[in-house]
Every structure is written in structure tokens, then in C-alpha cells.
Design an enzyme around this catalytic site. Structure first.
Site, PDB file in Angstrom:
ATOM      1  CG  ASN A   1      -1.821   1.191   1.310  1.00 45.50           C
ATOM      2  OD1 ASN A   1      -1.942   1.956   0.353  1.00 45.50           O
ATOM      3  ND2 ASN A   1      -2.474   1.366   2.441  1.00 45.50           N
TER       4      ASN A   1
ATOM      5  CE  LYS B   1      -0.239   3.128   4.768  1.00 45.13           C
ATOM      6  NZ  LYS B   1      -0.083   3.231   6.231  1.00 45.13           N
TER       7      LYS B   1
ATOM      8  CG  HIS C   1      -5.597   1.456   5.341  1.00 43.36           C
ATOM      9  ND1 HIS C   1      -5.151   2.407   6.238  1.00 43.36           N
ATOM     10  CD2 HIS C   1      -4.553   0.611   5.139  1.00 43.36           C
ATOM     11  CE1 HIS C   1      -3.891   2.139   6.563  1.00 43.36           C
ATOM     12  NE2 HIS C   1      -3.499   1.056   5.907  1.00 43.36           N
TER      13      HIS C   1
ATOM     14  CD  GLU D   1      -2.989   5.364   6.707  1.00 41.68           C
ATOM     15  OE1 GLU D   1      -1.901   5.069   7.227  1.00 41.68           O
ATOM     16  OE2 GLU D   1      -3.172   5.363   5.471  1.00 41.68           O
TER      17      GLU D   1
ATOM     18  CD  GLU E   1      -3.324  -2.615   7.364  1.00 40.73           C
ATOM     19  OE1 GLU E   1      -2.220  -2.645   6.816  1.00 40.73           O
ATOM     20  OE2 GLU E   1      -4.136  -1.696   7.218  1.00 40.73           O
TER      21      GLU E   1
ATOM     22  N   GLY F   1       2.865   2.110  10.803  1.00 34.56           N
ATOM     23  CA  GLY F   1       3.757   3.253  10.659  1.00 34.56           C
ATOM     24  C   GLY F   1       4.400   3.724  11.949  1.00 34.56           C
TER      25      GLY F   1
ATOM     26  CB  SER G   1       5.578  -1.822  11.768  1.00 34.85           C
ATOM     27  OG  SER G   1       5.063  -0.512  11.996  1.00 34.85           O
TER      28      SER G   1
END
Length: 246
Positions: free
Chosen positions: A10, A12, A93, A95, A163, A169, A209
Site C-alpha cells: 500500500n 498510500k 483501511h 486511515e 492491521e 507506521g 510495520s
């Protein structure tokens, strides 16, 4: 049943033509032929990346909307993704859930429409640090999966990506044992609430990560069927992650 190892990258909101050209060149050889590889490309570069990548690598939109067309400024439909050569889409996702406040119901509607339009879907679930520390991991991921299960009639073209939000991240990674525990619980939930055959066949990726340093141990766990990789998918080490089971 042997589930085909599936690794998604991904990207992003990262990349330009020069860097994407380099990434695609790196991915054009040396990948494990037993792994399925998909890259989630920023929308303006989807068609560009598709022309540079080998046909064996799937290209995914990072989001799509729940209807085919209309007055939805800035949105992209599954039909548009397909029209420019994408065959996958990432939906839900963390985010999108946390920054853009997408709900379980909206994500389920998006998944329904994307599948109906013929796209394959990486559907994301996962808990925040606060939820994990409160002992709510299973409650959250089961709730999110229940919304998906209500929307999905045929699981053939669905990959679930677990996730943990606290590991995206941040450099923090769930230990292989923590990740396996959640994946195993998810598979049990799917067996009990969807069907045993779906539980056996659906692939559950781990995301959060993942790096070349930790991918092999994670990939050795029986219920981890691949990865959804963020930052490392922009680096040469992504190839090592794809090859984690070699």
C-alpha cells in the site's frame, strides 16, 4: 487447504513518476512465483504503474465509492478503476476509518459494490491501541468482520487484512504470537458465523510495520496468509517480504 500467500503493498499518498518507475523496475523480477502480489497505487498513477508492472502483479485502488457514478466530487468508482486496468481495491483501511471517519456500514456497502463490479477486495480491519489495552481486540475485529460478512455473498475475491492500528507506521509490530492469536480467532469466528469452508479458504493478511527483518517469522504462522505492507512497500526490501516463504 493450501492458501496462496498474498502480499499487498500500500503506497498510500506517496510517489511520483520517477520513484514509481524505480519501484516497478525492482518488482519486475526475482519475486516468488508462489506468492500473489498486489500494489495499491495512488489514483493519478494507477494506469502508469499498470503499464510498467508485469501482468502477474495486481494493481489496486486505495479506495473507491459505493456507487457506479454520480455527483460525488473527488470519489472514484470501481468501474473507473477497472477501466484503467486496476483489478483490486483496498477498502476500510484504518486511515479511512480514523481520519476520514468511514463507518463499518459504509465500508460494507463499498465492499458489496466493488465485488459486484468485478474487483477483488482487500478488506481491512483492526483495533486501536486504546481498544487493545482495554482488552477489546476481539470485540472490535469481530464487529468489523460481522459488517463485512453481512455484505459478502461470495468470498472468492476477498482478502482480509488484519492491521492493528497501533502498529501501522509506528515501528511497533504485533509479535508473531499476538498476530497469530488474532488471525486464529478471526478464522474461528468466520467458521462459526459464515462457514467452515470460507474460514478454511479465506486469506488473512497481517499489516502493521512489516519489514524484511520480521516477515519470515510472521509468515511461518499457520493463520497468517500474507501481508499488507505500508512504508516498506516503497523500498527494495518489499521484494524480501514477498519472498518471505521461500
Amino acid at each position: 487447504m493450501v492458501r496462496k500467500f498474498c502480499v499487498g503493498g500500500n503506497w498510500k499518498m506517496n510517489g511520483d513518476k520517477a520513484t514509481i518507475t524505480e519501484i516497478c523496475k525492482n518488482l519486475s523480477s526475482g519475486l516468488d512465483s508462489n506468492a500473489e502480489v498486489v500494489v495499491g497505487v495512488p489514483a493519478p498513477y494507477l494506469q502508469f504503474a499498470r503499464t510498467l508492472l508485469p501482468a502477474s502483479i495486481g494493481v489496486a485502488g486505495q479506495n473507491c465509492y459505493k456507487v457506479a457514478k454520480g455527483a460525488f466530487t473527488g470519489e472514484i468508482s470501481p468501474a473507473m478503476l477497472k477501466d484503467i486496468g486496476a483489478d483490486w481495491v483496498i477498502i476500510g483501511h484504518s486511515e479511512r476509518r480514523t481520519i476520514f471517519k468511514e463507518t463499518d456500514d459504509l465500508i460494507a456497502e463499498k465492499v458489496t459494490h466493488a465485488l459486484a463490479e468485478g474487483l477483488k477486495v482487500i478488506a481491512c480491519i483492526g483495533e486501536t491501541l486504546e481498544e487493545r489495552e482495554a482488552g477489546q481486540t476481539e470485540t472490535v475485529v469481530f464487529r468489523q468482520t460481522k459488517a463485512l460478512a453481512g455484505a459478502i455473498k461470495d468470498w472468492t475475491n476477498v482478502v482480509i487484512a488484519y492491521e492493528p492500528v497501533w502498529a501501522i507506521g509506528t515501528g511497533k509490530t504485533a509479535t508473531p504470537e499476538q498476530a497469530q492469536e488474532v488471525h486464529q480467532s478471526l478464522r474461528k469466528w468466520i467458521s462459526e458465523n459464515v462457514s467452515g469452508s470460507v474460514a478454511e479458504s479465506v486469506r488473512i493478511q497481517y499489516g502493521g510495520s512489516v519489514t524484511a527483518a520480521n516477515c519470515r517469522e510472521l509468515a511461518s504462522k499457520p493463520d497468517i496468509d500474507g501481508f499488507l505492507v505500508g512504508g516498506a512497500s516503497l523500498k527494495p526490501e518489499f521484494k524480501d517480504i514477498v519472498n518471505a516463504r521461500q
